[in-house]
Design an enzyme around this catalytic site. Structure first.
Site, PDB file in Angstrom:
ATOM      1  N   LYS A  13     -21.714  -0.195 -12.451  1.00  0.00           N
ATOM      2  CA  LYS A  13     -20.694   0.224 -13.424  1.00  0.00           C
ATOM      3  C   LYS A  13     -19.698   1.191 -12.795  1.00  0.00           C
ATOM      4  O   LYS A  13     -18.495   1.015 -12.901  1.00  0.00           O
ATOM      5  CB  LYS A  13     -21.335   0.921 -14.637  1.00  0.00           C
ATOM      6  CG  LYS A  13     -22.317   0.071 -15.411  1.00  0.00           C
ATOM      7  CD  LYS A  13     -22.884   0.836 -16.602  1.00  0.00           C
ATOM      8  CE  LYS A  13     -23.699   2.055 -16.226  1.00  0.00           C
ATOM      9  NZ  LYS A  13     -24.935   1.770 -15.493  1.00  0.00           N
ATOM     10  N   ARG A  88     -24.080   3.971 -24.968  1.00  0.00           N
ATOM     11  CA  ARG A  88     -25.340   3.384 -24.517  1.00  0.00           C
ATOM     12  C   ARG A  88     -26.408   3.405 -25.594  1.00  0.00           C
ATOM     13  O   ARG A  88     -27.581   3.187 -25.287  1.00  0.00           O
ATOM     14  CB  ARG A  88     -25.814   3.974 -23.186  1.00  0.00           C
ATOM     15  CG  ARG A  88     -26.048   5.423 -23.157  1.00  0.00           C
ATOM     16  CD  ARG A  88     -25.795   5.989 -21.777  1.00  0.00           C
ATOM     17  NE  ARG A  88     -26.677   5.578 -20.741  1.00  0.00           N
ATOM     18  CZ  ARG A  88     -26.360   5.661 -19.446  1.00  0.00           C
ATOM     19  NH1 ARG A  88     -25.181   6.108 -19.054  1.00  0.00           N
ATOM     20  NH2 ARG A  88     -27.214   5.307 -18.536  1.00  0.00           N
ATOM     21  N   ARG A 127     -28.539   4.590  -2.546  1.00  0.00           N
ATOM     22  CA  ARG A 127     -27.304   5.176  -3.092  1.00  0.00           C
ATOM     23  C   ARG A 127     -27.115   6.614  -2.608  1.00  0.00           C
ATOM     24  O   ARG A 127     -28.043   7.394  -2.516  1.00  0.00           O
ATOM     25  CB  ARG A 127     -27.342   5.179  -4.618  1.00  0.00           C
ATOM     26  CG  ARG A 127     -26.128   5.967  -5.158  1.00  0.00           C
ATOM     27  CD  ARG A 127     -25.789   5.650  -6.544  1.00  0.00           C
ATOM     28  NE  ARG A 127     -26.841   6.037  -7.473  1.00  0.00           N
ATOM     29  CZ  ARG A 127     -26.765   5.786  -8.769  1.00  0.00           C
ATOM     30  NH1 ARG A 127     -25.720   5.157  -9.255  1.00  0.00           N
ATOM     31  NH2 ARG A 127     -27.748   6.144  -9.548  1.00  0.00           N
ATOM     32  N   ARG A 160     -29.007  11.414  -5.776  1.00  0.00           N
ATOM     33  CA  ARG A 160     -29.087  11.925  -7.148  1.00  0.00           C
ATOM     34  C   ARG A 160     -30.522  12.233  -7.550  1.00  0.00           C
ATOM     35  O   ARG A 160     -31.429  11.507  -7.195  1.00  0.00           O
ATOM     36  CB  ARG A 160     -28.470  10.908  -8.116  1.00  0.00           C
ATOM     37  CG  ARG A 160     -27.028  11.226  -8.449  1.00  0.00           C
ATOM     38  CD  ARG A 160     -26.349  10.130  -9.195  1.00  0.00           C
ATOM     39  NE  ARG A 160     -27.072   9.671 -10.383  1.00  0.00           N
ATOM     40  CZ  ARG A 160     -26.595   8.729 -11.201  1.00  0.00           C
ATOM     41  NH1 ARG A 160     -25.433   8.165 -10.956  1.00  0.00           N
ATOM     42  NH2 ARG A 160     -27.292   8.345 -12.249  1.00  0.00           N
ATOM     43  N   ARG A 171     -35.645   4.896 -16.372  1.00  0.00           N
ATOM     44  CA  ARG A 171     -34.274   4.629 -16.831  1.00  0.00           C
ATOM     45  C   ARG A 171     -34.089   3.161 -17.201  1.00  0.00           C
ATOM     46  O   ARG A 171     -33.365   2.842 -18.133  1.00  0.00           O
ATOM     47  CB  ARG A 171     -33.261   5.032 -15.745  1.00  0.00           C
ATOM     48  CG  ARG A 171     -33.093   6.555 -15.645  1.00  0.00           C
ATOM     49  CD  ARG A 171     -32.521   6.984 -14.321  1.00  0.00           C
ATOM     50  NE  ARG A 171     -31.174   6.484 -14.101  1.00  0.00           N
ATOM     51  CZ  ARG A 171     -30.600   6.394 -12.903  1.00  0.00           C
ATOM     52  NH1 ARG A 171     -31.267   6.746 -11.811  1.00  0.00           N
ATOM     53  NH2 ARG A 171     -29.368   5.955 -12.797  1.00  0.00           N
TER      54      ARG A 171
HETATM   55  P1  AP5 Z   1     -23.311   2.313  -9.052  1.00  0.00           P
HETATM   56  O1  AP5 Z   1     -21.917   1.802  -9.133  1.00  0.00           O
HETATM   57  O2  AP5 Z   1     -23.514   3.742  -8.737  1.00  0.00           O
HETATM   58  O3  AP5 Z   1     -24.117   1.884 -10.375  1.00  0.00           O
HETATM   59  P2  AP5 Z   1     -24.045   2.426 -11.859  1.00  0.00           P
HETATM   60  O4  AP5 Z   1     -24.166   1.232 -12.745  1.00  0.00           O
HETATM   61  O5  AP5 Z   1     -22.873   3.325 -12.052  1.00  0.00           O
HETATM   62  O6  AP5 Z   1     -25.430   3.216 -11.878  1.00  0.00           O
HETATM   63  P3  AP5 Z   1     -25.779   4.644 -12.492  1.00  0.00           P
HETATM   64  O7  AP5 Z   1     -27.101   5.038 -11.906  1.00  0.00           O
HETATM   65  O8  AP5 Z   1     -24.651   5.591 -12.322  1.00  0.00           O
HETATM   66  O9  AP5 Z   1     -25.970   4.246 -13.967  1.00  0.00           O
HETATM   67  P4  AP5 Z   1     -26.692   5.039 -15.054  1.00  0.00           P
HETATM   68  O10 AP5 Z   1     -26.223   4.313 -16.247  1.00  0.00           O
HETATM   69  O11 AP5 Z   1     -28.135   5.128 -14.888  1.00  0.00           O
HETATM   70  O12 AP5 Z   1     -26.204   6.531 -14.776  1.00  0.00           O
HETATM   71  P5  AP5 Z   1     -25.126   7.471 -15.451  1.00  0.00           P
HETATM   72  O13 AP5 Z   1     -24.543   8.340 -14.433  1.00  0.00           O
HETATM   73  O14 AP5 Z   1     -24.240   6.686 -16.348  1.00  0.00           O
HETATM   74  O15 AP5 Z   1     -24.099   1.402  -8.007  1.00  0.00           O
HETATM   75  C1  AP5 Z   1     -25.461   1.669  -7.670  1.00  0.00           C
HETATM   76  C2  AP5 Z   1     -25.697   1.495  -6.165  1.00  0.00           C
HETATM   77  O16 AP5 Z   1     -25.561   0.124  -5.812  1.00  0.00           O
HETATM   78  C3  AP5 Z   1     -24.664   2.239  -5.292  1.00  0.00           C
HETATM   79  O17 AP5 Z   1     -25.304   2.714  -4.146  1.00  0.00           O
HETATM   80  C4  AP5 Z   1     -23.620   1.163  -4.970  1.00  0.00           C
HETATM   81  O18 AP5 Z   1     -22.943   1.452  -3.757  1.00  0.00           O
HETATM   82  C5  AP5 Z   1     -24.479  -0.092  -4.910  1.00  0.00           C
HETATM   83  N1  AP5 Z   1     -23.797  -1.287  -5.383  1.00  0.00           N
HETATM   84  C6  AP5 Z   1     -22.900  -1.395  -6.437  1.00  0.00           C
HETATM   85  N2  AP5 Z   1     -22.478  -2.671  -6.598  1.00  0.00           N
HETATM   86  C7  AP5 Z   1     -23.135  -3.400  -5.636  1.00  0.00           C
HETATM   87  C8  AP5 Z   1     -23.123  -4.801  -5.275  1.00  0.00           C
HETATM   88  N3  AP5 Z   1     -22.378  -5.694  -5.960  1.00  0.00           N
HETATM   89  N4  AP5 Z   1     -23.918  -5.180  -4.255  1.00  0.00           N
HETATM   90  C9  AP5 Z   1     -24.698  -4.272  -3.573  1.00  0.00           C
HETATM   91  N5  AP5 Z   1     -24.731  -2.957  -3.846  1.00  0.00           N
HETATM   92  C10 AP5 Z   1     -23.963  -2.513  -4.870  1.00  0.00           C
HETATM   93  O19 AP5 Z   1     -26.074   8.348 -16.383  1.00  0.00           O
HETATM   94  C11 AP5 Z   1     -27.033   9.221 -15.819  1.00  0.00           C
HETATM   95  C12 AP5 Z   1     -27.799   9.909 -16.933  1.00  0.00           C
HETATM   96  O20 AP5 Z   1     -26.885  10.694 -17.733  1.00  0.00           O
HETATM   97  C13 AP5 Z   1     -28.500   8.988 -17.934  1.00  0.00           C
HETATM   98  O21 AP5 Z   1     -29.776   8.600 -17.484  1.00  0.00           O
HETATM   99  C14 AP5 Z   1     -28.542   9.905 -19.168  1.00  0.00           C
HETATM  100  O22 AP5 Z   1     -29.575  10.842 -19.078  1.00  0.00           O
HETATM  101  C15 AP5 Z   1     -27.223  10.639 -19.109  1.00  0.00           C
HETATM  102  N6  AP5 Z   1     -26.138   9.959 -19.832  1.00  0.00           N
HETATM  103  C16 AP5 Z   1     -24.971   9.486 -19.320  1.00  0.00           C
HETATM  104  N7  AP5 Z   1     -24.231   8.902 -20.278  1.00  0.00           N
HETATM  105  C17 AP5 Z   1     -24.932   9.018 -21.434  1.00  0.00           C
HETATM  106  C18 AP5 Z   1     -24.710   8.602 -22.768  1.00  0.00           C
HETATM  107  N8  AP5 Z   1     -23.600   7.926 -23.111  1.00  0.00           N
HETATM  108  N9  AP5 Z   1     -25.659   8.873 -23.694  1.00  0.00           N
HETATM  109  C19 AP5 Z   1     -26.787   9.538 -23.365  1.00  0.00           C
HETATM  110  N10 AP5 Z   1     -27.068   9.950 -22.124  1.00  0.00           N
HETATM  111  C20 AP5 Z   1     -26.160   9.695 -21.158  1.00  0.00           C
HETATM  112 MG    MG Z   2     -22.666   5.397 -12.405  1.00  0.00          MG
END
Ligand code: AP5
Ligand code: MG
Ligand code: ZN
Length: 214
Positions: A13, A88, A127, A160, A171
């Site tokens: 994402k 989410r 990552r 992270r 997660r």
């Molecule tokens: P990356 O692009 O970083 O993936 P992502 O989908 O952004 O993953 P996140 O871990 O950031 O998602 P998340 O939803 O768990 O975390 P968030 O920060 O939103 O890609 C991942 C890896 O793969 C990277 O190394 C990248 O280089 C690689 N990659 C990407 N595309 C690829 C491809 N096509 N091929 C190969 N490799 C690839 O949330 C974190 C925490 O915050 C949550 O757990 C929660 O506690 C809280 N939080 C955030 N938003 C909310 C909300 N709305 N409500 C409640 N809690 C929330």
């Molecule tokens: Mg992310």
């Protein structure tokens, strides 16, 4: 152009939202990045969010919804925005609808980046993240030019807190339980598009561009 990036943790994402934001000149709004910036800055919001995030759980809806509702009303969002990691839960999606209706707008697309759980575990292990500008790298698939240094801003890259394998599994459970129902929600709203997130980053981006058009 107003869109939501849906998908499991690690689906890509953030990677794709950044590229979309650049291509279409709209702000990238990542609730995860906002929380991580607050944790780094030692704010009250950051302290509240940290316990949930480190445990792989969702931060309570009330800490997220108002924050996003305020953010999307700022001037730079006038031509659209890309939401990453929000909504989410169903209540968050409903709160977003309410906030948009108030300003006479609606979302154009919800893009689901589809990646099976097995692939996610491998991705997360490699990552590296920049907590200063939000850029994301992968040691194999998207390595920075200089090891552990952010190409975009020159700050040090980190692993992270929530990327430990046990936390990633938690997660994924939370995702299936609380976030996956949004696929149905946005299908019913008629704006859901699924893309195959197992392709390489450039291919995924090309598929997204084909959906969004010029
Ligand atoms: P990356 O692009 O970083 O993936 P992502 O989908 O952004 O993953 P996140 O871990 O950031 O998602 P998340 O939803 O768990 O975390 P968030 O920060 O939103 O890609 C991942 C890896 O793969 C990277 O190394 C990248 O280089 C690689 N990659 C990407 N595309 C690829 C491809 N096509 N091929 C190969 N490799 C690839 O949330 C974190 C925490 O915050 C949550 O757990 C929660 O506690 C809280 N939080 C955030 N938003 C909310 C909300 N709305 N409500 C409640 N809690 C929330
Ligand atoms: Mg992310
Ligand atoms: Zn950076």
């Amino acid at each position: 152009m107003k869109l939501i990036m849906l998908g499991a943790p690690g689906a890509g994402k953030g990677t794709q939202a950044k590229r979309v934001a650049e291509e279409y000149k709209i702000p990238h709004i990542s609730t995860g990045d906002i929380f991580r910036a607050n944790i780094k800055g030692g704010t009250e919001l950051g302290m509240k969010a940290k316990t949930y995030m480190d445990a792989g759980q969702l931060v309570p809806d009330e800490l997220v919804c108002d924050l996003v509702a305020d953010r999307i009303q700022q001037d730079d969002c006038a031509n659209g925005f890309v939401l990453d990691g929000f909504p989410r839960t169903i209540p968050q999606a409903e709160a977003l609808d309410v906030a948009l209706t108030k300003i006479g707008q609606k979302m154009d697309f919800a893009i689901d980046i589809d990646v099976p759980d097995e692939n996610i575990i491998t991705r997360m292990g490699g990552r590296r993240a920049c907590l200063s500008c939000g850029a994301t790298y992968h040691v194999v698939y998207n390595a920075p030019k200089v090891e552990n240094v952010c190409d975009a801003c020159g700050n040090a890259l980190v692993i992270r807190e929530d990327d430990k394998p046990e936390t990633v599994k938690k997660r994924l459970d939370v995702y299936h339980e609380q976030t996956q129902p949004l696929i149905d929600y946005y299908t019913k709203a008629g704006i859901l598009v699924s893309v195959d997130g197992t392709k390489n980053m450039d291919e995924v981006f090309a598929d997204i561009k084909a959906v969004l058009g010029k």
